[in-house]
Write an enzyme that holds these catalytic residues in place. Sequence first.
Site, PDB file in Angstrom:
ATOM      1  N   LYS A  71       0.870  -1.038  -0.137  1.00 50.18           N
ATOM      2  CA  LYS A  71       0.010  -0.175   0.027  1.00 50.18           C
ATOM      3  C   LYS A  71       0.728   1.329  -0.076  1.00 50.18           C
ATOM      4  O   LYS A  71       2.050   1.029   0.477  1.00 50.18           O
ATOM      5  CB  LYS A  71      -0.896  -0.070   1.165  1.00 50.18           C
ATOM      6  CG  LYS A  71      -2.168   0.763   1.130  1.00 50.18           C
ATOM      7  CD  LYS A  71      -3.292   0.146   0.506  1.00 50.18           C
ATOM      8  CE  LYS A  71      -4.314   0.952   0.281  1.00 50.18           C
ATOM      9  NZ  LYS A  71      -5.832   0.187  -0.397  1.00 50.18           N
TER      10      LYS A  71
HETATM   11  P1  NAD Z   1     -13.167   7.862  -2.219  1.00 50.10           P
HETATM   12  O1  NAD Z   1     -12.138   8.740  -1.885  1.00 50.10           O
HETATM   13  O2  NAD Z   1     -13.636   7.660  -3.404  1.00 50.10           O
HETATM   14  O3  NAD Z   1     -14.411   8.235  -1.188  1.00 50.10           O
HETATM   15  C1  NAD Z   1     -14.502   8.351   0.202  1.00 50.10           C
HETATM   16  C2  NAD Z   1     -15.828   8.883   0.767  1.00 50.10           C
HETATM   17  O4  NAD Z   1     -15.717   8.837   2.134  1.00 50.10           O
HETATM   18  C3  NAD Z   1     -15.937  10.306   0.292  1.00 50.10           C
HETATM   19  O5  NAD Z   1     -17.339  10.418  -0.100  1.00 50.10           O
HETATM   20  C4  NAD Z   1     -15.549  10.882   1.499  1.00 50.10           C
HETATM   21  O6  NAD Z   1     -16.322  12.234   1.512  1.00 50.10           O
HETATM   22  C5  NAD Z   1     -16.119   9.973   2.634  1.00 50.10           C
HETATM   23  N1  NAD Z   1     -15.524  10.303   3.857  1.00 50.10           N
HETATM   24  C6  NAD Z   1     -14.356  10.520   4.134  1.00 50.10           C
HETATM   25  N2  NAD Z   1     -14.435  10.774   5.813  1.00 50.10           N
HETATM   26  C7  NAD Z   1     -15.564  10.432   6.067  1.00 50.10           C
HETATM   27  C8  NAD Z   1     -16.190  10.642   7.293  1.00 50.10           C
HETATM   28  N3  NAD Z   1     -15.436  10.873   8.461  1.00 50.10           N
HETATM   29  N4  NAD Z   1     -17.580  10.157   7.295  1.00 50.10           N
HETATM   30  C9  NAD Z   1     -18.242   9.817   6.421  1.00 50.10           C
HETATM   31  N5  NAD Z   1     -17.758   9.838   5.279  1.00 50.10           N
HETATM   32  C10 NAD Z   1     -16.496  10.108   5.024  1.00 50.10           C
HETATM   33  O7  NAD Z   1     -12.613   6.528  -1.737  1.00 50.10           O
HETATM   34  P2  NAD Z   1     -12.913   4.865  -1.969  1.00 50.10           P
HETATM   35  O8  NAD Z   1     -12.068   4.562  -3.091  1.00 50.10           O
HETATM   36  O9  NAD Z   1     -14.391   4.970  -2.095  1.00 50.10           O
HETATM   37  O10 NAD Z   1     -12.400   4.338  -0.653  1.00 50.10           O
HETATM   38  C11 NAD Z   1     -13.418   4.177   0.437  1.00 50.10           C
HETATM   39  C12 NAD Z   1     -12.904   2.912   1.350  1.00 50.10           C
HETATM   40  O11 NAD Z   1     -12.868   1.766   0.432  1.00 50.10           O
HETATM   41  C13 NAD Z   1     -11.700   3.123   1.685  1.00 50.10           C
HETATM   42  O12 NAD Z   1     -11.474   2.647   3.057  1.00 50.10           O
HETATM   43  C14 NAD Z   1     -10.661   2.268   0.795  1.00 50.10           C
HETATM   44  O13 NAD Z   1      -9.677   1.549   1.399  1.00 50.10           O
HETATM   45  C15 NAD Z   1     -11.677   1.018   0.347  1.00 50.10           C
HETATM   46  N6  NAD Z   1     -11.597   0.517  -0.848  1.00 50.10           N
HETATM   47  C16 NAD Z   1     -11.423   1.119  -2.017  1.00 50.10           C
HETATM   48  C17 NAD Z   1     -11.295   0.430  -3.093  1.00 50.10           C
HETATM   49  C18 NAD Z   1     -11.436   1.121  -4.611  1.00 50.10           C
HETATM   50  O14 NAD Z   1     -11.536   0.260  -5.318  1.00 50.10           O
HETATM   51  N7  NAD Z   1     -11.759   2.214  -4.571  1.00 50.10           N
HETATM   52  C19 NAD Z   1     -11.122  -0.906  -3.035  1.00 50.10           C
HETATM   53  C20 NAD Z   1     -11.132  -1.575  -1.697  1.00 50.10           C
HETATM   54  C21 NAD Z   1     -11.113  -0.933  -0.572  1.00 50.10           C
END
Ligand code: NAD
Length: 394
Positions: free
Chosen positions: A92
């Site tokens: 990561k």
């Molecule tokens: P992103 O940046 O697209 O979205 C994150 C979202 O969370 C945003 O809407 C943001 O405003 C919101 N957020 C941040 N802090 C917050 C809080 N305190 N309360 C409520 N909402 C809050 O990111 P993403 O890619 O959607 O990732 C989100 C989670 O999913 C992370 O933990 C990431 O590691 C995990 N994840 C993502 C992927 C992927 O393919 N994008 C894959 C596996 C896991």
Amino acid sequence: MVFENIEKRLRELDLSEDEIKELLKFDSIKYSELEVDGKKYPAWRIRHNTNLGPGKGGIRFHQNVSEDEVKSLAFWMSIKNSLAGLPFGGAKGGVKVNSKELTKEQLEKLSREYIRAFYKYLGQYTDIPAPDVNTTSEIMGWMLDEYEKLTGKKEPGMITGKPVDMGGIEFRKDSTSKGGFIMLNEFLSKVDSGKNVVIQGFGNAGSYVALMLYKNGFNIIAVSDSKGAIFNKDGLDIPKVIEEKNKTKTVTTYNANKITNKELLELDTDILILAALENQITKENVNNIKAKYIVELANGPITAEADNILYDRGIIILPDVLANSGGVVGSYFEWMQNVTGEKIEYNELEKEFEKIMKNNFNKVYNYSNENNISMRKAAYIIAIKRILEAKKEN
Ligand code: NAD
């Protein structure tokens, strides 16, 4: 601290001290400071375990990124990749930055600086990044371009989640949510449940899953982002919420009741989907959680302590290393096409993906039922066994 939660979780499993030591070890921890217009941003690329293949895991841009967080995320990638049966280890990256305060030019500079700092440790057979919180397909494109400039060779397989015209695949875009959606439906076919859903986080993972659920007749009663949450007990019109978010960059301007993120987590609902960040359910709020089932699309949103309390309360959790593994399986499809040069049709990928997701879900679900343990423990046991066996073979 997040990583200490991981150690706690490992100690709850039936592992020897040597096995725990092997799992707590890191292949490499690389640190640098990235300079953009006179300001410096701490940055990491961390590889956890590569017994099963090259490191694989996203890059996060967030003001709270720390070494502890990136180590935890790298560890979870090892577990997730192993559980999904992929030929990848865990890695990561992250930059401690509030990327929303940067101009587009600065964001591009920062992304290119990241690669300048770490390119020697990256590569299609070494360590392959992807998007994570606040990093987009466009950012992956800048990173690939910088990498190819520095190494002087074409190597689209060094990064996934990139734009389609640079070797990305359409399928990767919503594969995290699609995987979670398939697993949730598989789970719901085995238990009794209503259709009310609450979603924390409305980015890549949260907004796509909201749309899939909405289109399939679920009632999404609340969603949130970092600015706050909105609630409507009769269900939100998700396509309209997405439209609003695209316009104003937040869901909170949508015409619905405003609530706080804390209130959102504590709503009475059938299903709670966590799709934001780590440590959202802790010992402070765990007893107020009313959801029957929780899906972790985010990594590490529930602390180890809270997890045990939820289990004792009979709240069933589809754990992160299983529920959000669709993202890395989508990345694997992209990487495979890059390294073999073979193109596979979207429909074919979709069929294969559904099969993998259902099989992986049932493997964990059945193991947890047979052994009377949580799905998280079952997932860890299955994944760790494969990692440790690969070590013996090496
Ligand atoms: P992103 O940046 O697209 O979205 C994150 C979202 O969370 C945003 O809407 C943001 O405003 C919101 N957020 C941040 N802090 C917050 C809080 N305190 N309360 C409520 N909402 C809050 O990111 P993403 O890619 O959607 O990732 C989100 C989670 O999913 C992370 O933990 C990431 O590691 C995990 N994840 C993502 C992927 C992927 O393919 N994008 C894959 C596996 C896991």
